[in-house]
Motif scaffolding. Structure first.
Motif, PDB file in Angstrom:
ATOM      1  N   ALA A 239      39.607  46.141  35.100  1.00  0.00           N
ATOM      2  CA  ALA A 239      40.192  47.290  34.397  1.00  0.00           C
ATOM      3  C   ALA A 239      40.827  48.265  35.395  1.00  0.00           C
ATOM      4  O   ALA A 239      41.852  48.875  35.120  1.00  0.00           O
ATOM      5  N   ALA A 240      40.240  48.369  36.584  1.00  0.00           N
ATOM      6  CA  ALA A 240      40.788  49.276  37.597  1.00  0.00           C
ATOM      7  C   ALA A 240      42.167  48.820  38.045  1.00  0.00           C
ATOM      8  O   ALA A 240      42.993  49.628  38.479  1.00  0.00           O
ATOM      9  N   GLY A 241      42.433  47.533  37.942  1.00  0.00           N
ATOM     10  CA  GLY A 241      43.762  47.012  38.287  1.00  0.00           C
ATOM     11  C   GLY A 241      44.790  47.365  37.232  1.00  0.00           C
ATOM     12  O   GLY A 241      45.979  47.373  37.492  1.00  0.00           O
ATOM     13  N   GLY A 242      44.329  47.652  36.033  1.00  0.00           N
ATOM     14  CA  GLY A 242      45.237  47.909  34.915  1.00  0.00           C
ATOM     15  C   GLY A 242      46.092  49.138  35.116  1.00  0.00           C
ATOM     16  O   GLY A 242      47.206  49.211  34.627  1.00  0.00           O
ATOM     17  N   SER A 243      45.595  50.083  35.898  1.00  0.00           N
ATOM     18  CA  SER A 243      46.385  51.290  36.070  1.00  0.00           C
ATOM     19  C   SER A 243      47.167  51.278  37.383  1.00  0.00           C
ATOM     20  O   SER A 243      47.738  52.272  37.770  1.00  0.00           O
ATOM     21  N   SER A 244      47.163  50.113  38.062  1.00  0.00           N
ATOM     22  CA  SER A 244      47.903  50.059  39.331  1.00  0.00           C
ATOM     23  C   SER A 244      49.400  50.103  39.042  1.00  0.00           C
ATOM     24  O   SER A 244      49.843  49.753  37.952  1.00  0.00           O
ATOM     25  N   ARG A 245      50.158  50.504  40.056  1.00  0.00           N
ATOM     26  CA  ARG A 245      51.599  50.639  39.872  1.00  0.00           C
ATOM     27  C   ARG A 245      52.263  49.321  39.489  1.00  0.00           C
ATOM     28  O   ARG A 245      53.247  49.291  38.811  1.00  0.00           O
ATOM     29  N   ARG A 246      51.667  48.225  39.925  1.00  0.00           N
ATOM     30  CA  ARG A 246      52.280  46.935  39.650  1.00  0.00           C
ATOM     31  C   ARG A 246      52.431  46.641  38.176  1.00  0.00           C
ATOM     32  O   ARG A 246      53.305  45.908  37.776  1.00  0.00           O
TER      33      ARG A 246
ATOM     34  N   HIS B 264      45.751  43.386  40.853  1.00  0.00           N
ATOM     35  CA  HIS B 264      45.581  42.148  40.081  1.00  0.00           C
ATOM     36  C   HIS B 264      46.178  40.922  40.742  1.00  0.00           C
ATOM     37  O   HIS B 264      45.762  39.804  40.460  1.00  0.00           O
ATOM     38  N   THR B 265      47.175  41.124  41.613  1.00  0.00           N
ATOM     39  CA  THR B 265      47.778  39.951  42.244  1.00  0.00           C
ATOM     40  C   THR B 265      46.840  39.342  43.277  1.00  0.00           C
ATOM     41  O   THR B 265      47.101  38.277  43.800  1.00  0.00           O
ATOM     42  N   ARG B 266      45.746  40.030  43.573  1.00  0.00           N
ATOM     43  CA  ARG B 266      44.767  39.493  44.523  1.00  0.00           C
ATOM     44  C   ARG B 266      43.443  39.153  43.847  1.00  0.00           C
ATOM     45  O   ARG B 266      42.388  39.151  44.455  1.00  0.00           O
ATOM     46  N   MET B 267      43.519  38.912  42.544  1.00  0.00           N
ATOM     47  CA  MET B 267      42.333  38.516  41.779  1.00  0.00           C
ATOM     48  C   MET B 267      42.743  37.363  40.884  1.00  0.00           C
ATOM     49  O   MET B 267      43.915  37.167  40.602  1.00  0.00           O
ATOM     50  N   ALA B 268      41.744  36.651  40.397  1.00  0.00           N
ATOM     51  CA  ALA B 268      42.023  35.595  39.424  1.00  0.00           C
ATOM     52  C   ALA B 268      40.932  35.597  38.382  1.00  0.00           C
ATOM     53  O   ALA B 268      39.750  35.707  38.713  1.00  0.00           O
ATOM     54  N   VAL B 269      41.358  35.494  37.139  1.00  0.00           N
ATOM     55  CA  VAL B 269      40.380  35.310  36.077  1.00  0.00           C
ATOM     56  C   VAL B 269      39.994  33.836  36.098  1.00  0.00           C
ATOM     57  O   VAL B 269      40.850  32.962  36.164  1.00  0.00           O
ATOM     58  N   ILE B 270      38.698  33.561  36.116  1.00  0.00           N
ATOM     59  CA  ILE B 270      38.249  32.170  36.144  1.00  0.00           C
ATOM     60  C   ILE B 270      38.554  31.536  34.791  1.00  0.00           C
ATOM     61  O   ILE B 270      38.099  32.011  33.752  1.00  0.00           O
ATOM     62  N   ALA B 271      39.335  30.453  34.852  1.00  0.00           N
ATOM     63  CA  ALA B 271      39.848  29.852  33.619  1.00  0.00           C
ATOM     64  C   ALA B 271      38.718  29.479  32.661  1.00  0.00           C
ATOM     65  O   ALA B 271      38.801  29.721  31.465  1.00  0.00           O
ATOM     66  N   ALA B 272      37.633  28.919  33.207  1.00  0.00           N
ATOM     67  CA  ALA B 272      36.562  28.424  32.345  1.00  0.00           C
ATOM     68  C   ALA B 272      35.895  29.559  31.585  1.00  0.00           C
ATOM     69  O   ALA B 272      35.283  29.345  30.547  1.00  0.00           O
ATOM     70  N   ALA B 273      36.005  30.777  32.108  1.00  0.00           N
ATOM     71  CA  ALA B 273      35.324  31.908  31.475  1.00  0.00           C
ATOM     72  C   ALA B 273      36.142  32.485  30.321  1.00  0.00           C
ATOM     73  O   ALA B 273      35.662  33.330  29.590  1.00  0.00           O
TER      74      ALA B 273
END
Ligand code: ADP
Ligand code: MG
Length: 352
Positions: A246-253, A337-346
């Motif tokens: 969620a903290a990535g959600g407000s990033s400028r990107r 967010h560009t340096r994170m990944a949501v684990i597909a299986a989750a």
């Protein structure tokens, strides 16, 4: 193209490769990445025809290769230690596959190959006078000499020291591309895999657990273990994952996101598990997270920080070199967010 279907290889009933499937389009480089002992060399040897499969098939351009002996497959193999002939000069080592195939004009071909691997002028040297990296270049030139339709590389850079390995990995990619060869490359080193390959297959305990284009695999590892093996530094779950995501959600990107694209930056999807790189969190006075500095260490590129964040726990972060936060200091952090990944299986079905 190479196609491996449900390949199983046993050593005395013990499975070393289990129902492995992968395909490799002509002209591409595939890295099989997995820890030591997971079955990479066995897979490579089975593709080469050196290990008989207990079941499954290896085929090339739709033709099943079972029954085709190694020397008739048109494949070349290269190992960690290039296995050069020590009594032969560089030129004679490279010409060896041409000699045994009685190919004409081998001198010209050897000169071309020496230029390709960056060893002009080395023709008359003996292997004992070469550095480790130079020896591997000669081995590579020799593997390419007979224009194999598939190059099989078994940890070709593992015996080299770190700096050289990095440079040679980049060169290896350029050389294999320039030669136009299709290559299957096995390694335990994720950086090497990323430096050399177009596609990646992650292997664990004899099985291919994920297979696809490099960036697709990197962006969506199938499970936590795969994410860590690919080089993510941590896998967060539950509340910790949700907070950091969620903290990535407000990033400028997020302003640059394509409208209508999956809401990966919105912070609204419950992420389940999130893999983070060390640099996913960075000190930023305008960031949405607050943390307390546990440690800070200067490295050549950035300051590596460990922070403790409420609801997340202790986690790595980075700061620019001109900031050196003190231990115990309270800092703000932004997430990328560009340096994170949501684990597909989750993820639930259809959520990507
Ligand atoms: P990797 O190349 O990923 O390190 P290998 O393919 O060499 O893995 O080995 C996979 C498994 O098969 C290991 O458990 C290893 O001990 C076993 N193995 C490899 N070669 C042989 C062999 N010739 N005989 C019996 N077991 C083997
Ligand atoms: Mg091996």
């Amino acid at each position: 193209m190479l196609e491996v279907r449900d390949l199983t290889v046993l050593y005395d009933q013990a499975p070393a490769v289990v129902q492995a499937s992968l395909n490799l389009p002509t002209g591409q480089v595939l890295a099989v990445l997995g820890p030591s002992g997971c079955g990479k060399s066995t897979l490579l040897r089975a593709v080469a025809g050196l290990e008989p499969p207990a079941s499954g098939t290896v085929s090339w351009d739709g033709r099943d290769l079972s029954g085709v002996p190694t020397h008739k497959r048109g494949f070349a193999l290269m190992f960690q230690d290039g296995q050069l002939f020590n009594h032969l000069t560089v030129a004679r080592n490279i010409a060896y596959p041409l000699r045994i195939r009685r190919r004409p004009r081998s001198a010209q071909r050897v000169a071309e190959l020496l230029a390709l691997v960056g060893l002009d002028g080395f023709a008359d040297r003996l292997p004992a006078t070469l550095s480790g990296g130079e020896r591997q270049r000669v081995a590579l030139a020799r593997s390419l000499a007979a224009d194999p339709r598939l190059l099989l590389l078994d940890e070709p850079l593992s015996a080299l020291d770190a700096g050289l390995r990095e440079r040679l990995a980049a060169d290896l990619r350029v050389i294999v591309r320039a030669a136009g060869t299709t290559a299957l490359f096995v390694t335990h080193d994720h950086e090497e895999a990323f430096a050399v390959a177009d596609r990646i297959a992650v292997m664990r305990a004899g099985r291919i657990v994920q297979h696809g284009d490099l960036d697709a695999v990197w962006r969506a590892p199938v499970d936590a273990e795969t994410a860590l093996f690919l080089g993510y530094s941590r896998v967060l779950e539950g509340q910790a994952a949700a907070r950091v995501w969620a903290a990535g959600g407000s990033s400028r990107r997020s302003a640059h996101d394509t409208p209508g694209s999956p809401s990966r930056t919105s912070g609204t999807i419950p992420p389940g598990e999130v893999a983070v790189r060390r640099s996913a969190l960075r000190l930023d006075p305008t960031g949405p997270l607050t943390g307390r500095v546990i440690s800070a260490r200067v490295t050549p590129l950035q300051v590596r920080v460990v922070v403790s964040i409420d609801g997340v726990g202790e986690i790595d972060a980075v700061a620019p070199l001109d900031q050196h936060p003190g231990v115990g200091e309270t800092v703000r952090l932004a997430a990328d967010h560009t340096r994170m990944a949501v684990i597909a299986a989750a993820l639930g079905p259809g959520s990507l």
